[in-house]
Design a protein around this motif. Sequence first.
Motif, PDB file in Angstrom:
ATOM      1  N   SER A  45       7.650   6.555   2.603  1.00 53.06           N
ATOM      2  CA  SER A  45       8.712   5.966   1.778  1.00 53.06           C
ATOM      3  C   SER A  45       9.475   7.058   1.057  1.00 53.06           C
ATOM      4  CB  SER A  45       8.111   5.011   0.742  1.00 53.06           C
ATOM      5  OG  SER A  45       7.503   3.917   1.373  1.00 53.06           O
ATOM      6  N   PHE A  46      10.732   6.780   0.799  1.00 52.27           N
ATOM      7  CA  PHE A  46      11.541   7.625  -0.081  1.00 52.27           C
ATOM      8  C   PHE A  46      11.560   6.972  -1.454  1.00 52.27           C
ATOM      9  CE2 PHE A  46      13.356   8.106   4.164  1.00 52.27           C
ATOM     10  CZ  PHE A  46      13.406   9.487   4.299  1.00 52.27           C
ATOM     11  N   GLY A  71      -0.351   2.384  -2.137  1.00 49.86           N
ATOM     12  CA  GLY A  71       0.438   1.374  -2.844  1.00 49.86           C
ATOM     13  C   GLY A  71       1.853   1.795  -3.180  1.00 49.86           C
ATOM     14  N   VAL A  72       2.377   2.828  -2.513  1.00 50.38           N
ATOM     15  CA  VAL A  72       3.773   3.211  -2.779  1.00 50.38           C
ATOM     16  C   VAL A  72       4.715   2.061  -2.515  1.00 50.38           C
ATOM     17  CG1 VAL A  72       5.192   5.268  -2.571  1.00 50.38           C
ATOM     18  CG2 VAL A  72       3.215   4.959  -1.057  1.00 50.38           C
ATOM     19  N   THR A  73       4.405   1.272  -1.496  1.00 51.96           N
ATOM     20  CA  THR A  73       5.349   0.215  -1.114  1.00 51.96           C
ATOM     21  C   THR A  73       5.366  -0.932  -2.124  1.00 51.96           C
ATOM     22  OG1 THR A  73       3.650  -0.732   0.323  1.00 51.96           O
ATOM     23  CG2 THR A  73       5.257   0.725   1.356  1.00 51.96           C
ATOM     24  N   GLU A  74       4.468  -0.858  -3.111  1.00 44.83           N
ATOM     25  CA  GLU A  74       4.495  -1.856  -4.193  1.00 44.83           C
ATOM     26  C   GLU A  74       5.475  -1.456  -5.288  1.00 44.83           C
ATOM     27  OE1 GLU A  74       2.026  -4.529  -3.960  1.00 44.83           O
ATOM     28  OE2 GLU A  74       1.979  -3.572  -1.972  1.00 44.83           O
ATOM     29  N   ILE A 104       0.503  10.070  -6.603  1.00 47.23           N
ATOM     30  CA  ILE A 104       1.417   9.217  -7.365  1.00 47.23           C
ATOM     31  C   ILE A 104       0.590   8.373  -8.316  1.00 47.23           C
ATOM     32  CG2 ILE A 104       3.090   7.339  -7.266  1.00 47.23           C
ATOM     33  CD1 ILE A 104       3.964   8.363  -4.551  1.00 47.23           C
ATOM     34  N   THR A 105       0.832   8.538  -9.607  1.00 50.81           N
ATOM     35  CA  THR A 105       0.125   7.755 -10.616  1.00 50.81           C
ATOM     36  C   THR A 105       1.086   6.717 -11.183  1.00 50.81           C
ATOM     37  OG1 THR A 105      -1.130   9.722 -11.186  1.00 50.81           O
ATOM     38  CG2 THR A 105      -1.229   7.871 -12.728  1.00 50.81           C
ATOM     39  N   VAL A 106       0.650   5.476 -11.188  1.00 51.98           N
ATOM     40  CA  VAL A 106       1.516   4.410 -11.675  1.00 51.98           C
ATOM     41  C   VAL A 106       1.198   4.118 -13.136  1.00 51.98           C
ATOM     42  CG1 VAL A 106       2.177   1.999 -11.409  1.00 51.98           C
ATOM     43  CG2 VAL A 106       1.655   3.380  -9.388  1.00 51.98           C
TER      44      VAL A 106
END
Length: 470
Positions: A45-46, A71-74, A104-106
């Motif tokens: 994903s970008f 979970g990037v796509t979330e 990536i930390t959400v």
Amino acid sequence: MNSPEFAEMTSKRNKIRSLLQTAEPGQRVCIKGWVRTRRDSKTFSFLEINDGSCLASMQVIADHAAPGCDGVTELTTGSAVAVTGALRHSPGKGQKWEILAEQITVYQIAPETYPLQKKRHSDEFLRRIAHLRPRTNKYGAAFRIRSELSFAVHRFFRDQGFIYVHTPIITGSDCEGAGELFRVTALRPGDFRKFDDASADQNDFFGKKAALTVSGQLEAELFALALGDVYTFGPTFRAENSNTRRHAAEFWMVEPEMAFCELSENMDNAEALVKHLVSHALENCAEDLDLFFRFVDKSLPGILETIVSRPFARISYAEAVDLLKQSEKRFEHEIAFGYDLQADHERFLAEQYFGCPVMVYDYPRRIKPFYMRVNDDEQTVAAMDVIVPGIGEIIGGSQREERLDMLEARMAETGLDTSEYWWYLDSRRYGSVPHSGYGLGFERMVMLVTGITNIRDVLPFARTPGNIDF
RNA sequence: UCCCCAGUAGCUCAGUUGGCAGAGCAGGUGGCUGUUAACCACCGCGUCCGUGGUUCGAGUCCGCGCUGGGGAGCCA
């Protein structure tokens, strides 16, 4: 500069602005900000992450197979994240740099009710969500420019040896002709039943009427007559029921006050300040300004260039009246000596006749406040207004009346009680000298520089009649 | 405060002389692609600002109110 271990341990964030300025490929970096948009490819994903440090977002490549990118796509527009990864040159068009995400930390996913979309919104809509609008490109840019301009105000005066004075926000000077006041009281509603009008003031916090300041000028004058050149820069309050795109109930005003200074030098200083502020923005806010050049007002570059490079027109009020009378243009209000210039007169001068900022000086004494210095003709005062295209009056100022007898006469003429101003009059008793000053409407200045046409859009949270949300 | 204009889907807007409410974007699902206001297909989406009236029938016409915008005045 930081080792990868150090960056990891402290989780110190790199601001996108500095990465874009000083980046070296291969560097391991950590950015923290808000997702502007996500575009999915089959295996990765970008993400575009914006942290507010500059207009540009940072593109992040998140491989779906990478363990740290679960979970990037979330991720949705508005979500808050931290991204750690290697900085590298972007093979794609549209950006020089991108980050290959390792982790990536959400912080939080923004639900689909997030009002800001990946599209243009109207200014009216964004005003209703003023708590979120700084997250848009336009408002982020506007408020970064506003910040730079305030810095430039201080630099302009400091470089010339001016002293910055904090004049009071709560004042006891009842009136001074600058508009309706917001009353300040510590009495509770029930207390007013116990007192009549006069005794209510006596029993109030200060023992007399108090109000929010409409101008720091009178106090600034006192400091100018001690420290030489001074300026104030702070909030100002007017309880006028003004409903226009250039008035607010709470706004910021820059008010220099200069001892041993006559009207022409006052005008020189005002012109230099406006030029300096525009130059500063052009030199330091190029990326943000470009957004306004392209999407807000295409004629803005020319307007700003004219302000910086050409001298402002200067014309006396009497000359302006003659000129307006002779013009073929029909005005909404009639023009005659002794009446103030109306908005359409001012706009004609700045926008059509001169095509640049105009300084109008020597106004009739009858239409101007008591503190302005009476000229030798006895009919006019040494006042000056700076009028700019698109906005109208941006500065109002004057040489101050330094002669005690004349000042007292003017106060009587305008119905003021001299005993209330004993402290102000003292300055004309003890070492009075010619001095001058002016007030610059800071929001109007931000409007001029950005091309934004409504004052509510250059204030973080605008206060106007009937509007105190946020 | 005065004058003018507007209010329809989450957003931006269309809606004919009054006749059963529309589009694009956003959102959801699937597909495709080093994409970038991504693209393709399908899906859902309404107190037509509120209130009273005219009418067989009102998003549409009229009155009042509310909210927003523009202009004027006041000023910076």
